[in-house]
Write a protein that holds these residues in place. Structure first.
Motif, short mmCIF file in Angstrom:
data_model
loop_
_atom_site.label_atom_id
_atom_site.label_comp_id
_atom_site.label_asym_id
_atom_site.label_seq_id
_atom_site.Cartn_x
_atom_site.Cartn_y
_atom_site.Cartn_z
N GLY A 193 4.12 14.75 -10.48
CA GLY A 193 4.63 14.99 -11.88
C GLY A 193 3.32 15.60 -13.28
N LYS A 194 2.48 15.14 -12.80
CA LYS A 194 1.22 15.85 -13.95
C LYS A 194 1.48 16.75 -13.76
CE LYS A 194 -1.34 11.49 -15.31
NZ LYS A 194 -3.02 10.96 -15.53
N GLU A 195 1.04 17.69 -12.38
CA GLU A 195 1.12 19.32 -12.21
C GLU A 195 1.98 20.04 -12.12
OE1 GLU A 195 -1.51 20.65 -10.34
OE2 GLU A 195 -2.35 18.58 -10.84
N GLY A 196 3.20 19.45 -12.49
CA GLY A 196 4.48 20.24 -12.75
C GLY A 196 4.36 20.48 -13.98
N ALA A 197 3.96 19.30 -15.23
CA ALA A 197 4.14 19.65 -16.86
C ALA A 197 2.86 20.43 -16.79
CB ALA A 197 3.61 18.18 -16.99
N ARG A 198 1.88 20.40 -16.03
CA ARG A 198 0.77 21.13 -16.38
C ARG A 198 1.52 22.51 -16.36
NH1 ARG A 198 -2.73 18.61 -13.67
NH2 ARG A 198 -3.39 16.59 -15.01
N LYS A 199 1.60 22.48 -14.92
CA LYS A 199 2.55 24.37 -14.74
C LYS A 199 3.20 24.83 -15.86
CE LYS A 199 1.59 23.50 -9.55
NZ LYS A 199 2.32 24.14 -8.47
N ARG A 200 4.70 23.96 -16.34
CA ARG A 200 5.02 24.47 -16.76
C ARG A 200 5.11 23.87 -18.53
NH1 ARG A 200 11.12 20.60 -18.63
NH2 ARG A 200 11.80 22.17 -19.35
N ASP B 130 1.00 -1.63 0.00
CA ASP B 130 0.24 -0.12 0.20
C ASP B 130 1.08 1.44 -0.25
OD1 ASP B 130 -2.66 -0.92 -0.33
OD2 ASP B 130 -2.83 -1.25 1.89
N ASP B 131 1.81 1.26 1.32
CA ASP B 131 2.98 2.48 1.09
C ASP B 131 3.74 2.39 -0.34
OD1 ASP B 131 2.17 3.15 3.71
OD2 ASP B 131 3.92 2.51 4.58
N SER B 132 4.05 1.44 -1.03
CA SER B 132 4.74 1.30 -2.10
C SER B 132 3.75 2.16 -3.45
CB SER B 132 5.51 -0.03 -2.83
OG SER B 132 6.50 0.40 -1.84
N CYS B 133 2.58 2.16 -3.51
CA CYS B 133 1.28 2.63 -4.27
C CYS B 133 1.37 3.67 -4.50
CB CYS B 133 0.10 1.51 -4.68
SG CYS B 133 1.19 -0.57 -5.28
N ALA B 134 1.15 4.01 -2.87
CA ALA B 134 0.19 5.11 -2.44
C ALA B 134 1.92 6.56 -3.28
CB ALA B 134 0.34 5.76 -0.56
N LEU B 135 2.96 6.25 -2.80
CA LEU B 135 3.96 6.47 -3.03
C LEU B 135 4.39 6.72 -4.38
CD1 LEU B 135 6.75 8.61 -2.59
CD2 LEU B 135 7.76 6.39 -2.59
N TRP B 136 4.30 5.80 -5.24
CA TRP B 136 3.82 5.91 -6.72
C TRP B 136 2.54 7.11 -7.61
CZ3 TRP B 136 0.23 5.42 -10.04
CH2 TRP B 136 -0.10 4.67 -11.45
N TYR B 137 1.43 6.74 -6.79
CA TYR B 137 0.39 7.76 -6.83
C TYR B 137 1.48 8.87 -6.86
CZ TYR B 137 -4.01 9.66 -7.86
OH TYR B 137 -5.12 9.75 -8.18
N ALA B 138 1.73 9.12 -6.01
CA ALA B 138 1.91 10.49 -5.27
C ALA B 138 3.03 11.59 -6.07
CB ALA B 138 2.84 11.01 -3.76
#
Length: 106
Positions: free
Chosen positions: A92-99, A79-87
Protein backbone atom coordinates in the motif's frame (compact mmCIF):
# COMPACT_ATOMS: atom_id res chain seq x y z
CA UNK A 1 13.33 -2.45 7.27
CA UNK A 2 14.17 -4.46 4.16
CA UNK A 3 10.90 -5.84 2.85
CA UNK A 4 12.63 -8.71 1.04
CA UNK A 5 13.70 -10.37 4.28
CA UNK A 6 11.33 -12.27 6.51
CA UNK A 7 10.18 -10.27 9.52
CA UNK A 8 10.30 -12.07 12.85
CA UNK A 9 7.58 -11.79 15.46
CA UNK A 10 10.12 -10.06 17.72
CA UNK A 11 10.51 -7.36 15.03
CA UNK A 12 6.73 -7.03 14.71
CA UNK A 13 6.49 -6.62 18.49
CA UNK A 14 8.95 -3.71 18.34
CA UNK A 15 7.09 -1.82 15.57
CA UNK A 16 5.08 1.30 16.39
CA UNK A 17 2.36 0.16 13.99
CA UNK A 18 2.01 -3.59 14.05
CA UNK A 19 -0.62 -6.27 13.45
CA UNK A 20 -3.43 -6.15 16.00
CA UNK A 21 -4.80 -9.62 15.30
CA UNK A 22 -3.99 -12.89 13.56
CA UNK A 23 -6.12 -15.53 11.86
CA UNK A 24 -7.17 -18.39 14.10
CA UNK A 25 -8.44 -21.14 11.84
CA UNK A 26 -10.84 -23.99 12.54
CA UNK A 27 -7.96 -26.47 12.38
CA UNK A 28 -6.32 -24.66 15.31
CA UNK A 29 -9.57 -24.76 17.29
CA UNK A 30 -9.89 -28.49 16.65
CA UNK A 31 -6.29 -29.05 17.74
CA UNK A 32 -6.88 -27.15 20.99
CA UNK A 33 -10.16 -29.00 21.59
CA UNK A 34 -8.23 -32.28 21.72
CA UNK A 35 -6.19 -31.03 24.70
CA UNK A 36 -7.38 -30.96 28.29
CA UNK A 37 -8.16 -27.54 29.79
CA UNK A 38 -4.74 -27.20 31.41
CA UNK A 39 -2.89 -28.05 28.19
CA UNK A 40 -5.07 -25.77 26.08
CA UNK A 41 -4.51 -22.96 28.58
CA UNK A 42 -0.73 -23.42 28.41
CA UNK A 43 -0.83 -23.22 24.62
CA UNK A 44 -3.09 -20.15 24.56
CA UNK A 45 -0.86 -18.33 27.08
CA UNK A 46 2.25 -19.26 25.10
CA UNK A 47 0.70 -17.99 21.84
CA UNK A 48 -0.42 -14.76 23.52
CA UNK A 49 3.11 -14.15 24.82
CA UNK A 50 4.56 -14.96 21.40
CA UNK A 51 2.19 -12.57 19.60
CA UNK A 52 2.68 -9.75 22.11
CA UNK A 53 6.43 -9.99 22.74
CA UNK A 54 7.77 -12.28 20.01
CA UNK A 55 9.23 -14.63 22.60
CA UNK A 56 9.13 -18.41 22.45
CA UNK A 57 8.02 -19.74 25.84
CA UNK A 58 10.86 -20.89 28.09
CA UNK A 59 8.81 -23.87 29.24
CA UNK A 60 8.15 -25.14 25.69
CA UNK A 61 10.38 -28.19 26.29
CA UNK A 62 8.06 -29.20 29.14
CA UNK A 63 4.98 -29.15 26.88
CA UNK A 64 3.56 -32.53 25.95
CA UNK A 65 3.94 -33.62 22.34
CA UNK A 66 0.31 -32.63 21.65
CA UNK A 67 0.77 -29.22 23.28
CA UNK A 68 3.93 -28.55 21.24
CA UNK A 69 2.14 -29.55 18.04
CA UNK A 70 -0.77 -27.24 18.83
CA UNK A 71 1.59 -24.38 19.71
CA UNK A 72 3.66 -24.83 16.54
CA UNK A 73 0.56 -25.02 14.32
CA UNK A 74 -0.99 -21.86 15.78
CA UNK A 75 2.40 -20.09 15.76
CA UNK A 76 2.79 -20.82 12.02
CA UNK A 77 -0.67 -19.36 11.38
CA UNK A 78 0.22 -16.30 13.46
CA UNK A 79 3.47 -15.81 11.52
CA UNK A 80 1.69 -16.22 8.19
CA UNK A 81 -1.01 -13.70 9.17
CA UNK A 82 1.56 -11.12 10.21
CA UNK A 83 3.64 -11.65 7.07
CA UNK A 84 0.51 -11.12 4.94
CA UNK A 85 -0.32 -7.96 6.91
CA UNK A 86 3.22 -6.65 6.36
CA UNK A 87 3.07 -7.38 2.62
CA UNK A 88 -0.23 -5.49 2.34
CA UNK A 89 1.10 -2.51 4.31
CA UNK A 90 4.32 -2.22 2.34
CA UNK A 91 2.45 -2.77 -0.93
CA UNK A 92 0.00 0.00 0.00
CA UNK A 93 2.85 2.38 0.78
CA UNK A 94 4.52 1.60 -2.56
CA UNK A 95 1.25 2.18 -4.40
CA UNK A 96 0.71 5.49 -2.63
CA UNK A 97 4.26 6.59 -3.43
CA UNK A 98 3.78 5.83 -7.11
CA UNK A 99 0.40 7.51 -7.23
CA UNK A 100 1.41 10.65 -5.34
CA UNK A 101 4.97 10.92 -6.69
CA UNK A 102 6.59 10.24 -3.34
CA UNK A 103 4.62 12.94 -1.50
CA UNK A 104 3.33 10.64 1.25
CA UNK A 105 4.32 10.36 4.89
CA UNK A 106 5.94 7.21 6.27
Amino acid sequence: MDKTKEITMKEFAEMDKRPQYFNFFLESCETLAMLDNEGAGKVIHAIADYFIDGDTPEDLPTFTKSERRAYNRIKRGCDDSCALWYAKVTGGKEGARKRWCGKTEE
